[in-house]
Design an enzyme around this catalytic site. Structure first.
Site, PDB file in Angstrom:
ATOM      1  N   GLU A 102       6.431   1.411   2.934  1.00  0.00           N
ATOM      2  CA  GLU A 102       5.145   0.851   2.528  1.00  0.00           C
ATOM      3  C   GLU A 102       5.273  -0.175   1.413  1.00  0.00           C
ATOM      4  O   GLU A 102       6.227  -0.161   0.644  1.00  0.00           O
ATOM      5  CB  GLU A 102       4.183   1.959   2.128  1.00  0.00           C
ATOM      6  CG  GLU A 102       4.747   2.959   1.161  1.00  0.00           C
ATOM      7  CD  GLU A 102       3.793   4.124   0.967  1.00  0.00           C
ATOM      8  OE1 GLU A 102       3.041   4.062  -0.006  1.00  0.00           O
ATOM      9  OE2 GLU A 102       3.799   5.058   1.775  1.00  0.00           O
ATOM     10  N   CYS A 115       4.091  -5.135  -4.458  1.00  0.00           N
ATOM     11  CA  CYS A 115       4.983  -4.041  -4.847  1.00  0.00           C
ATOM     12  C   CYS A 115       5.774  -3.636  -3.613  1.00  0.00           C
ATOM     13  O   CYS A 115       5.196  -3.246  -2.597  1.00  0.00           O
ATOM     14  CB  CYS A 115       4.127  -2.883  -5.364  1.00  0.00           C
ATOM     15  SG  CYS A 115       5.066  -1.380  -5.682  1.00  0.00           S
ATOM     16  N   CYS A 122      13.905   8.493  -1.076  1.00  0.00           N
ATOM     17  CA  CYS A 122      14.543   8.377  -2.390  1.00  0.00           C
ATOM     18  C   CYS A 122      15.236   9.698  -2.681  1.00  0.00           C
ATOM     19  O   CYS A 122      14.780  10.744  -2.266  1.00  0.00           O
ATOM     20  CB  CYS A 122      13.474   8.094  -3.451  1.00  0.00           C
ATOM     21  SG  CYS A 122      14.124   7.865  -5.113  1.00  0.00           S
ATOM     22  N   CYS A 126      12.271  12.938  -8.663  1.00  0.00           N
ATOM     23  CA  CYS A 126      11.246  13.077  -9.711  1.00  0.00           C
ATOM     24  C   CYS A 126      10.128  13.989  -9.189  1.00  0.00           C
ATOM     25  O   CYS A 126       9.628  13.802  -8.086  1.00  0.00           O
ATOM     26  CB  CYS A 126      10.682  11.709 -10.111  1.00  0.00           C
ATOM     27  SG  CYS A 126      11.936  10.604 -10.780  1.00  0.00           S
ATOM     28  N   CYS A 129       6.566  12.645  -7.837  1.00  0.00           N
ATOM     29  CA  CYS A 129       6.558  11.468  -6.955  1.00  0.00           C
ATOM     30  C   CYS A 129       6.624  11.866  -5.486  1.00  0.00           C
ATOM     31  O   CYS A 129       7.451  12.684  -5.090  1.00  0.00           O
ATOM     32  CB  CYS A 129       7.738  10.573  -7.315  1.00  0.00           C
ATOM     33  SG  CYS A 129       7.857   9.090  -6.303  1.00  0.00           S
ATOM     34  N   CYS A 342       2.782   6.074  -4.914  1.00  0.00           N
ATOM     35  CA  CYS A 342       4.073   5.863  -4.256  1.00  0.00           C
ATOM     36  C   CYS A 342       4.327   6.829  -3.111  1.00  0.00           C
ATOM     37  O   CYS A 342       4.367   8.026  -3.305  1.00  0.00           O
ATOM     38  CB  CYS A 342       5.214   6.072  -5.251  1.00  0.00           C
ATOM     39  SG  CYS A 342       5.090   5.065  -6.678  1.00  0.00           S
TER      40      CYS A 342
HETATM   41  N1  SAH Z   1      12.570   4.530  -8.769  1.00  0.00           N
HETATM   42  C1  SAH Z   1      11.969   3.552  -9.626  1.00  0.00           C
HETATM   43  C2  SAH Z   1      10.871   2.729  -8.985  1.00  0.00           C
HETATM   44  C3  SAH Z   1       9.903   3.402  -8.073  1.00  0.00           C
HETATM   45  S1  SAH Z   1       8.650   4.406  -8.786  1.00  0.00           S
HETATM   46  C4  SAH Z   1      11.471   4.205 -10.889  1.00  0.00           C
HETATM   47  O1  SAH Z   1      11.566   5.420 -11.011  1.00  0.00           O
HETATM   48  O2  SAH Z   1      11.037   3.505 -11.786  1.00  0.00           O
HETATM   49  C5  SAH Z   1       7.589   3.309  -9.660  1.00  0.00           C
HETATM   50  C6  SAH Z   1       6.868   3.967 -10.824  1.00  0.00           C
HETATM   51  O3  SAH Z   1       5.842   4.865 -10.356  1.00  0.00           O
HETATM   52  C7  SAH Z   1       7.784   4.804 -11.692  1.00  0.00           C
HETATM   53  O4  SAH Z   1       7.464   4.614 -13.040  1.00  0.00           O
HETATM   54  C8  SAH Z   1       7.447   6.199 -11.235  1.00  0.00           C
HETATM   55  O5  SAH Z   1       7.851   7.152 -12.156  1.00  0.00           O
HETATM   56  C9  SAH Z   1       5.963   6.094 -11.040  1.00  0.00           C
HETATM   57  N2  SAH Z   1       5.355   7.161 -10.229  1.00  0.00           N
HETATM   58  C10 SAH Z   1       5.893   7.893  -9.245  1.00  0.00           C
HETATM   59  N3  SAH Z   1       5.005   8.780  -8.756  1.00  0.00           N
HETATM   60  C11 SAH Z   1       3.861   8.589  -9.434  1.00  0.00           C
HETATM   61  C12 SAH Z   1       2.577   9.190  -9.400  1.00  0.00           C
HETATM   62  N4  SAH Z   1       2.285  10.174  -8.556  1.00  0.00           N
HETATM   63  N5  SAH Z   1       1.643   8.731 -10.254  1.00  0.00           N
HETATM   64  C13 SAH Z   1       1.916   7.724 -11.123  1.00  0.00           C
HETATM   65  N6  SAH Z   1       3.111   7.115 -11.197  1.00  0.00           N
HETATM   66  C14 SAH Z   1       4.074   7.547 -10.369  1.00  0.00           C
END
Ligand code: SAH
Length: 353
Positions: A102, A115, A122, A126, A129, A342
């Site tokens: 996406e 974006c 991935c 985290c 996420c 995301c």
């Molecule tokens: N892997 C990279 C880029 C992808 S995530 C990273 O970790 O930075 C992009 C951003 O969205 C990151 O800051 C991530 O921590 C955040 N993110 C992921 N899931 C989220 C959610 N449910 N709500 C808000 N931000 C989120």
């Protein structure tokens, strides 16, 4: 967690759309064609934004057939959702092997920002996420990253002025392809986007942050911090067990010294997790002297996960940070009516099949 380089078998590397001019010239000559064809092909891909060889009418049919046989990777639209609240567009794209990814188009006064995803899935894990729930499927090629931008420009008829590599995937876990993507995107003979308009976001893969500093690209590096102490950060972000906060911030300092570009920090505010007054104080203490700017993100609730936030908590957190001298902005939540967090659209698509 150990982060090793990985190979994607069965994917042609580089495919024709991921080649730079020199590689393309070598390929064209190898295919028994005059060298000037390379420039034509390159322009079809990166200036005229052609999806396939059918459009390349100034090339001989035999060459076009060879190109198709060799491999050209792009994306095709499966779904486009448009937010009624703010005009944000969310795209679900299919890749040549059937995987889906996406991308999001956000409209701002200063231009259109896209974006993009850097991987299918991935493996960073985290906790908050959605992208990481099914693990990593494979890396995206440079052409698949470019094609997200090119397709959105073609569909909307509007130039893309900014790119953020903040969709699904960890860009620094797909380092070589991301670097190739950045070089192609910014090539004045191709799409020609200045890297000043590009942001790459990482969860903190330290050796790759240091490697990214070397070519001194003008892009903005954004680091997802999300917690000011190691115990808390390791609990929500497994990468922290390999590269704890001190080591990460040292790498950010080195990045700044080498490139002259300030690192920005992302901080997704989560009630009961990282949003207390003392968290803001501890964060400010850690970031002191780093010329840091913090982007506060109200956590976007993911249905498989139990994290939430209240607007007033985010505002309070911002006030405390600023009282301690750390500038912080709150990221506007865009497209919440179309599941813009995301990986959510992709997860829904996978669950439906
Ligand atoms: N892997 C990279 C880029 C992808 S995530 C990273 O970790 O930075 C992009 C951003 O969205 C990151 O800051 C991530 O921590 C955040 N993110 C992921 N899931 C989220 C959610 N449910 N709500 C808000 N931000 C989120």
């Amino acid at each position: 967690m150990e982060v090793k380089d990985r190979e994607d078998k069965d994917i042609r590397q580089p495919d024709l759309k991921s080649m730079n001019m020199e590689e393309l010239r070598n390929w064209v000559i190898g295919a028994g064609q005059p060298a000037f064809r390379a420039k034509q092909i390159y322009q079809w891909f990166h200036v005229k934004l052609a999806d396939g060889t059918e459009e390349m009418t100034n090339l001989p049919k035999s060459l076009r057939e060879k190109m198709d046989e060799y491999g050209i990777y792009g994306v095709s639209v499966v779904t486009r959702l448009i937010s009624e609240d703010d005009g944000t567009n969310k795209f679900l794209f299919r890749l040549h092997d059937g995987n889906v990814i996406e991308s999001v188009l956000m409209k701002y006064k200063h231009g259109n920002s896209v974006c993009i995803s850097s991987q299918v899935g991935c493996r960073m894990g985290c906790r908050f996420c959605a992208s990481t729930i099914g693990g990593l499927v494979r890396n995206l090629t440079a052409s698949e990253m470019l094609s997200q931008i090119y397709s959105i420009q073609k569909i909307t008829g509007e130039r893309v002025s900014n790119v953020v590599v903040m969709g699904t995937g960890e860009p620094l876990d797909n380092f070589d392809n991301v670097l190739r993507f950045l070089q192609l995107l910014s090539d004045p003979n191709g799409y020609g986007m200045s890297l000043r308009h590009v942001t790459v976001s990482t969860c903190g893969v330290v050796p790759k942050i240091l490697e990214l500093a070397e070519p001194r690209l003008g892009l903005t590096l954004s680091v997802s911090l999300h917690c000011p102490n190691d115990a808390g950060r390791s609990a929500i972000m497994p990468i922290n067990r390999s590269y704890p906060i001190d080591v990460l911030l040292d790498a950010c300092q080195t990045y700044f010294e080498k490139t002259g570009r300030r690192v920005t920090f992302e901080y997704a505010v989560m009630d009961q997790v990282n949003s207390a007054e003392q968290d803001a104080a501890a964060l400010a203490e850690r970031l002191k002297g780093l010329h840091a700017h913090v982007n506060l993100i109200p956590i976007n609730p993911v249905k498989e996960r139990n994290f939430h936030t209240l607007k007033k908590t985010v505002l309070q957190f911002q006030k405390t940070l600023e009282r301690y001298g750390i500038p912080a902005t709150i990221r506007r939540t865009l497209g919440s009516d179309i599941e813009a967090a995301c990986g959510q659209l992709r997860r829904d698509a996978i669950q439906q099949t």
